[in-house]
Design an enzyme around this catalytic site. Sequence first.
Site, PDB file in Angstrom:
ATOM      1  N   ALA A 192       1.193  -0.879  -0.297  1.00 39.81           N
ATOM      2  CA  ALA A 192       0.121  -0.214  -0.090  1.00 39.81           C
ATOM      3  C   ALA A 192       1.026   0.735   0.055  1.00 39.81           C
ATOM      4  O   ALA A 192       1.819   1.584   0.684  1.00 39.81           O
ATOM      5  CB  ALA A 192      -0.414   0.218   1.213  1.00 39.81           C
ATOM      6  N   SER A 224       2.749  -2.216   4.619  1.00 44.38           N
ATOM      7  CA  SER A 224       3.096  -0.955   4.188  1.00 44.38           C
ATOM      8  C   SER A 224       3.961  -0.453   3.153  1.00 44.38           C
ATOM      9  O   SER A 224       4.853  -1.182   3.290  1.00 44.38           O
ATOM     10  CB  SER A 224       2.799  -0.218   5.536  1.00 44.38           C
ATOM     11  OG  SER A 224       3.393  -0.179   5.833  1.00 44.38           O
ATOM     12  N   ASP A 225       3.758   0.370   2.620  1.00 44.92           N
ATOM     13  CA  ASP A 225       4.935   1.499   2.514  1.00 44.92           C
ATOM     14  C   ASP A 225       5.636   1.839   3.589  1.00 44.92           C
ATOM     15  O   ASP A 225       5.362   1.880   4.394  1.00 44.92           O
ATOM     16  CB  ASP A 225       5.076   2.298   1.009  1.00 44.92           C
ATOM     17  CG  ASP A 225       6.392   3.037   0.586  1.00 44.92           C
ATOM     18  OD1 ASP A 225       7.786   2.031   0.522  1.00 44.92           O
ATOM     19  OD2 ASP A 225       5.970   2.803  -0.576  1.00 44.92           O
ATOM     20  N   TRP A 226       7.177   2.164   3.374  1.00 43.23           N
ATOM     21  CA  TRP A 226       7.834   2.305   4.418  1.00 43.23           C
ATOM     22  C   TRP A 226       8.059   3.604   5.356  1.00 43.23           C
ATOM     23  O   TRP A 226       7.552   4.557   4.909  1.00 43.23           O
ATOM     24  CB  TRP A 226       9.396   1.767   4.566  1.00 43.23           C
ATOM     25  CG  TRP A 226      10.021   1.024   4.733  1.00 43.23           C
ATOM     26  CD1 TRP A 226      10.483   0.187   5.863  1.00 43.23           C
ATOM     27  CD2 TRP A 226       9.537  -0.919   3.991  1.00 43.23           C
ATOM     28  NE1 TRP A 226      11.652  -0.975   5.545  1.00 43.23           N
ATOM     29  CE2 TRP A 226      10.596  -1.446   4.972  1.00 43.23           C
ATOM     30  CE3 TRP A 226       8.658  -0.896   3.594  1.00 43.23           C
ATOM     31  CZ2 TRP A 226      10.169  -2.410   4.025  1.00 43.23           C
ATOM     32  CZ3 TRP A 226       8.538  -2.471   3.002  1.00 43.23           C
ATOM     33  CH2 TRP A 226       8.855  -3.388   4.067  1.00 43.23           C
TER      34      TRP A 226
END
Length: 811
Positions: A192, A224-226
Site C-alpha cells: 500500500a 505498508s510502504d515504509w
Amino acid sequence: MGTSEDDIERLLGKLTPRARALLLSGATTWRTRAEPAVALRELVMSDGPAGVRGQSWDERSTSVLLPSATALAATWDETLVERLGGLLAAEARRKGVHVLLAPNLNLHRSPLGGRHFECFSEDPELTGRIGAALVRGIQAGGVAATAKHYVANDSETDRLTVDVRVGERALREVYLAPFEAAVGAGVRLVMAGYNAVDGTTMTASGLLADPLKSEWGFDGVVVSDWGAVRDTVPTARAALDLAMPGPDGPWGEALARAVADGGVPEAAVDDKVRRLLRLAARCGALGDERPPARAPMRTRDVRALARRAAAAGAVLLSNRGVLPLDPGRLGTVAVIGEHAARTRTQGGGSAGVFPQDEVSVLDGVRAALRGRARVVHVPGPRPDGPAPALDASMCADPRSGLPGVLLRVLDADGAELYAERRGGGRLLEPRPVPGARTVEISARLRPRTGGRWTLGVAGFGRMSLALDGRVLLDGRYPPATDDPAVVHVNPPARYAAAELVAGRDVLLVARRELAPGTGRATVVSAAPPAPDTAASLAGAARAAREADAAIVVVGTTEHGESEGYDRTGLALGAGQDALVHAVAAANPRTVAVVNSGGPVEMPWREAAGAVLLAWFPGQEGGAGVADVLFGRAEPGGRLPTTWPAVLADAPVTRTRPADGRLPYDEGLHVGYRGWLRQHRAPAYWFGHGLGYTTWSYEELRVPPVWRTGEDLTVTVRVRNTGERAGREVVQVYLARPPGPVDRPERWFAGYAAVHAGPGETVTARVRLPARALRHWSVEHHTWQVEPGPCRVMAGRSAGELPLAAEVRASA
C-alpha cells in the site's frame, strides 16, 4: 508436505491476542518479528526491482544490477523477463532475502514522473503482462514478490500526502488493472502506497479489501510502504496486514491496546496474522518449512543474461543506414560524451544497489573493437548536474594511502570509536556503534586538473566540510521533508568552491552529527572545473571528423531521475544537445546513444545517423549496447511509453498537486491514448522500435464473433523484406464505434513476437484476453461488455497499424 490452513489455525490458537498484534509490525527496518511459540522465523525484505540490495547499503556488499524496469518492459519478452525474475530470486537467496519489494506496477502517467525508470509502461495491459512475468520468475525461485505501490502512486511530488482524485472507471480500467494481473500471477504481497485516493490514505483504504482481497481473491499479505502507516485504528481496521518498518511505529503495543480496548476487532487481527503465517510458510520461514536448496547461478551465466537483457531492451528509434556498424570497415571510432565513460546504469532512490561491476559504453566498444580498430574517447562538455560522489579513482584513505576514503565514527568528545576504509564518498549506513555522535569521512584528494573545484557534503543535521584544515562549510541543515527516500538515501548537498593545483594532494574532511531524525546518508562529492564549452565542442567535432564513425552518448544525471523528486523538464541541457549537433554535423555516420530511464527531448534526432535508446542498462549495459552497435545482437526493444518531441506536446504533464489534490482529469486517456484523443503526433509512438531488417504486414485474420468472457486469437501474416534475419513485435489494438460508452480512440490489447529469415513469411498468433473487450460500468459498479462491432488493428506501434478487420462482440 507443506503447511495447511488447518495448521495455520492451530498455530494461531497458540498465540495470545497481544502476541498476534505484535507480529504485525516490523522488528527492524527490513525484518519482520519472529515468534518462537509457533516456530515463526523472521522474514527478511529487500528493495528491488533492478537488483537485490539486502539489508544494508554498502559498496562491499555488491549486487547483480539488471536494466531498469523501463528497459525490461521494452523487451516485450515475457519469457526473458521471467528468466530475469529467476536471477533476482537467486540473488535474494544469496543475500538471505525472503521478500523482494518488486515489481513496481505504477504507470507512466506523465513523462515528468521522477520514478519513471522504476515502472514499466504507460499502458496497463503491457505493465500487467511484464509485471506478471517478473512475479512468476521471482516466485518460481522460492522468493516472494511484492506488487507496489497500490494504487495511483504515479508521481513523486508530495507523494507522502497527495490525494489523487481519479474516476471510478479509470481507477478500475487503468490503475488497478496491473495489480489485478499480478494477483492473477499469484503475487504474495501487495504494498500500500503513501498517497491517498479520493480522500483516504491507501493504508486505510477500502480498496485493500475490495477489489483486492474480495473480488480478486488475494490471499497474501498487504504490507505498508515504509513509514506509510501514520495512525493505529483506521489502518488496523482496514485490510492492511503488516506495518513496516519497525520496531517503532503506530502499530505494535498501540495495536495490542486497541485490540484489548475493542477499537480493533480481534477477527481483523486474526486474518492479518493468518496471512503472515501463510506467507512465512510459502517462504520457508515457518516450522519445518525450509526453502529447497538451489545451486547459485554461475557468474558468467549471470553476466551473459544481464548483457542479453541490455541488448533486448535497447530501442533503435531511427536509423539512416548507419547501424549496424561493420567492425571490418572501421579504422577509427570516436566515442564521445561523459556518459560514454561513466554510463549511468541505474536510477536514484531506494531501488539503488552497489553493482558487482559496471561496463560503460566506452568499455563495451573498446572490448568489441580490441585488435580491430582504434577507439578515441573525448568527453565533451560536462552534463548539467550535481558533483558526483568521491570514488576510489580520485582519492585515497589518508591513513593507509589505499584508494578510497577513511570512515570514522566519533563519540561526543570527538574520540574515535570505530574506523574503516571505504570505497567511496557515498555512505548510507555506517556501522551502528554505542555512543556514536558523529560520522567523519576524510580523503586525500588527488586533483588531476587545476582550477576552481566544487566540493560538497550531502546529508541532514549539523555538517561541516574542511579542506587542509580550512573550514569551507559549517551549519545545521534540518530535513525539509520526511520522505524516507530523501532523508535516508538521496539528501541534498551543500557546496563550496576551492582552488586546487593539479598534482598537489589536499585533505578533505566532512563531518555530520548523528542526531535523531536526520537520516542515515552522508555523501561527500567533488568535481573539477568544467571545461570550456566551446573548446570541448570543437574537440568532439574534430574527433568525430577524423573517425570512420562516431558514437555520442548523452543522458540524464543522478538527481534528474530519482525517487523522491519529479522531473522539472525533459531537456538534457544545452551542452549535451550542442554536443550531438556538433558531432552529427562533423560525421554523418554518427550514432546517438541515449542513456536515460524515461523520455527526453532530442532536438537533434533528425541530424543523427541513428538514435539508440539504451535506458539505464544495468551492469553489463555497455557490452549489450556494443553488441547492438556492431550487429552481434539486434536491437530488440520497442517503446513501452510514448516519447514527445517536446514536453509541451505531451497531453498529460501535471504531477504537482494543488491544495493537496492531484486530479487525474484525463480519465482513461493516458499515454498514447491521450495523444490520439488530442490528435497530436509524438516523436515516437508507444510500441515503436526498429530492427536490422524490414517487415511487410500482409494479412490479418479475425474470427467473426468474440464471445463475452472468452479470449480471442487473431493471426497476422508478416514478411521479412530485408536482408537479415530478425524479430518483429506484432501489436494488436482495438477500437469501438462512437456510442454511449466513452472509450479511447484505440487501445492496446495484445502482441506476439515472431522471427523470420530474409524473405520468409511467418504468422503471428496474438491472443486477445477477454478483459480487453470489457469496460467498467460506474452506474452498476461492475464489468460489462457492449455488444456490437469492434475494429481490430495490427501493426508495429500505436501509430502505425496498416491492417484492420472487424469482429462482432456478442454475449
